[in-house]
Design an enzyme around this catalytic site. Structure first.
Site, short mmCIF file in Angstrom:
data_model
loop_
_atom_site.label_atom_id
_atom_site.label_comp_id
_atom_site.label_asym_id
_atom_site.label_seq_id
_atom_site.Cartn_x
_atom_site.Cartn_y
_atom_site.Cartn_z
N SER A 218 0.84 -1.19 0.00
CA SER A 218 0.00 0.00 0.00
C SER A 218 0.89 1.24 0.00
CB SER A 218 -0.97 -0.04 1.18
OG SER A 218 -2.02 0.87 0.99
N LYS A 222 4.58 1.87 -2.06
CA LYS A 222 5.21 3.02 -2.70
C LYS A 222 6.59 3.27 -2.07
CE LYS A 222 0.81 5.63 -3.26
NZ LYS A 222 -0.10 4.57 -2.82
N TRP A 312 -9.63 1.56 -5.74
CA TRP A 312 -8.73 2.69 -5.44
C TRP A 312 -7.31 2.44 -5.95
CZ3 TRP A 312 -8.84 7.59 -4.31
CH2 TRP A 312 -7.75 8.21 -3.70
N HIS A 348 -6.76 -6.78 1.12
CA HIS A 348 -5.69 -5.81 0.88
C HIS A 348 -4.45 -6.17 1.71
CE1 HIS A 348 -3.76 -2.13 -0.24
NE2 HIS A 348 -3.94 -1.51 0.92
#
Length: 522
Positions: A218, A222, A312, A348
């Protein structure tokens, strides 16, 4: 017979020195002094050409790529995250299971700590740096036998969702003049300082600095992506569900959002993580995009994981970006070093079983030197509004061939007719590029009466290297030509009994000498 076998191995390793594209490097950024500058804003509806310099000239050689990579770095620093500096005064200790890294500059001091244990045995032990935990959001079993190093990012920049920064801690307090930076510059700086610390304790604690991975999921995906892209010492980058601002290109995300999806893009991302000025940028005018952030990792290894059921994340954009980035590895002839797995149907940051297998393949191949199939390209499916098969529409540039050639030459005497043997030491001239093709001159020659540039001594279980330049490494191969271990500029522990060929390489890949030996572990 034995001499002939060893000579054949050495000659094979000559080719290895030329043809084997490095999997990582000894320094954080080899091109930091090349004078690369950021490009200007200019409308471009396509994904920018990773092989084109900002002045319009093209990448033609492997050395060109190092400068182009630094232009992309400069673009990302100018328009997205701010400068990531490299300090010169870093020290480290490891005591009581805690690594303490101390950075000093301009009369200020910053400290970063990480608690981890070191596996038993003489190693050398590969390293995984996980964002927030030792292995990020992935199972620790994937990295069994690794040094599992957690990066606790709040020491460097505190997590925030509202665009506000605590400038009284870590990176911002230490530098003082970088409060407008995005946290991804600070966090990637922190990961690099951990790597500095690990390098400083590596010899004493048997760490393998040629086998380093970073991972996170998530926003931490990054983080891992920026860390791996901005530090060339990282061998493998594992970016899990990084979404917008990660593997996703800003352009392809903007296009995807215009079709009615709610995804993270340039005007609605987190402006603590990125510079607040990024919100005002037109993605179609940036001189770069995130397929080039990914490409900064080349020629090292990267695998990205997605989760298309989470709108998203915008995995359509991530897929197109990864496909565009793959062209850089294709240009270098090393497509097996980049992969992606967009398998869905899981929570997730809880990797699907197939994704765990995909990551394991990359870990085995690039960090354990095992045979593994890394031709892994699992497309996203069943995502809301996905239109993935038109990724080529985003590319209006051609992929060149970038051949890797180490800068190596030899200085044999003109009348030398001696057959090379593995026990001969060969003097070379580092930096001389007049004979980079192994067909132009014999790479190894017996040079009688000429002292080697470096010397190797075997003392117990330790290979001692002396006289080698800073940044040199020793690569140990078995008699089948398989890489067994990589040792530092002072040498290191010999991992097991056997017959070996030791090849000493300078920091630019020049072969300084070779030596064969038989070792019996004590």
């Amino acid at each position: 017979m034995r001499s002939a076998v060893i000579s054949a191995v050495v000659l094979g390793l000559c080719g290895y020195a030329f043809s084997q594209v490095p999997l990582n490097f000894d320094t954080e950024n080899r091109g930091k002094d090349l004078g690369a500058k950021a490009g200007e804003l200019k409308e471009n509806k396509k994904l920018p050409n990773p092989f084109e310099f900002n002045d319009g000239s093209k990448v033609a050689t492997f050395d060109d790529w190092s400068k182009r990579r630094n232009e992309i770095k400069a673009d990302i620093e100018k328009y997205e995250i701010g400068e990531k500096p490299i300090p010169s005064d870093v020290t480290a200790t490891y005591s009581g299971g805690t690594l303490t890294v101390t950075v000093k500059e301009g009369g200020k001091t910053a400290t970063i700590t990480s608690k981890f244990s070191i596996p038993s045995g003489e190693g050398p032990h590969p390293i995984i740096i996980g964002m927030n935990s030792g292995t990020g959001s992935l199972s620790s079993s994937i990295f069994s036998g690794f040094v599992q190093v957690p990066f606790s990012h709040d020491q460097v920049a505190k997590y925030s969702m509202n665009g506000q920064k605590d400038t009284g801690v870590g990176f911002y307090k230490f530098y003082g003049d970088k409060n407008s930076n995005g946290d991804y510059s600070a966090w990637s700086w922190g990961v690099s300082r951990l790597i500095d610390g690990l390098a400083l304790i590596a010899e004493e604690h048997h760490l393998d600095m040629s086998k380093i991975a970073v991972t996170g999921c998530s926003y931490a995906g990054k983080m891992a992506l920026f860390a791996g892209a901005f530090d060339e010492r990282v061998t493998l980058t594992i970016a899990q569900e990084s979404g917008g601002g990660g593997i996703n290109s800003w352009r392809t995300s903007d296009d995807f959002a215009k079709r009615g999806t709610n995804i993270e893009k340039i005007d609605n991302t987190n402006y603590s993580w990125f510079m607040q000025s990024l919100q005002r940028q037109d993605p179609y005018k940036l001189p770069h995009d995130h397929h080039e952030l990914i490409a900064m990792i080349a020629p090292r290894a990267v695998i990205a994981l997605g989760n298309p059921g989470y709108e998203w994340l915008g995995d359509e954009s991530g897929y197109k970006s990864m496909m565009a980035a793959t062209e850089v590895w294709k240009a270098m002839g090393i497509e097996d070093r980049i992969g992606f797995d967009f398998t869905g149907g899981h929570e997730h940051c809880q990797a699907a079983l197939s994704q765990t297998k995909s990551v394991t393949a990359f870990v085995d191949k690039f960090l354990r030197n095992k045979e593994a199939n890394t031709d892994i390209h699992v497309k996203p499916t069943n995502g809301k509004g996905f239109k993935i098969d038109n990724y080529a529409d985003w590319i209006d540039w051609e992929t060149p061939t970038i051949k890797y050639e180490a800068s190596t030459t030899t200085t044999p005497p003109e009348d030398s007719t001696t057959t090379p043997s593995v026990n001969d030491s060969t003097k070379t001239t580092p930096g001389d590029t007049s004979a980079t093709d192994s067909t132009k001159k014999p790479l190894f020659s017996a040079v009688r009466g000429v002292a080697p540039v470096a010397e190797i001594d075997i003392v117990g279980n330790f290979l001692a290297l002396s006289g080698a330049p800073v940044g040199a490494v020793v690569k140990l191969f078995d008699l089948q030509g398989h890489l067994v271990s990589v040792l530092g500029e002072n040498g290191g522990l010999i991992p097991r009994s056997g017959k070996f060929v030791a090849m000493v390489l300078s920091s630019n890949g020049s072969v300084l000498m070779t030596k064969s030996f038989t070792h019996r572990a004590r």
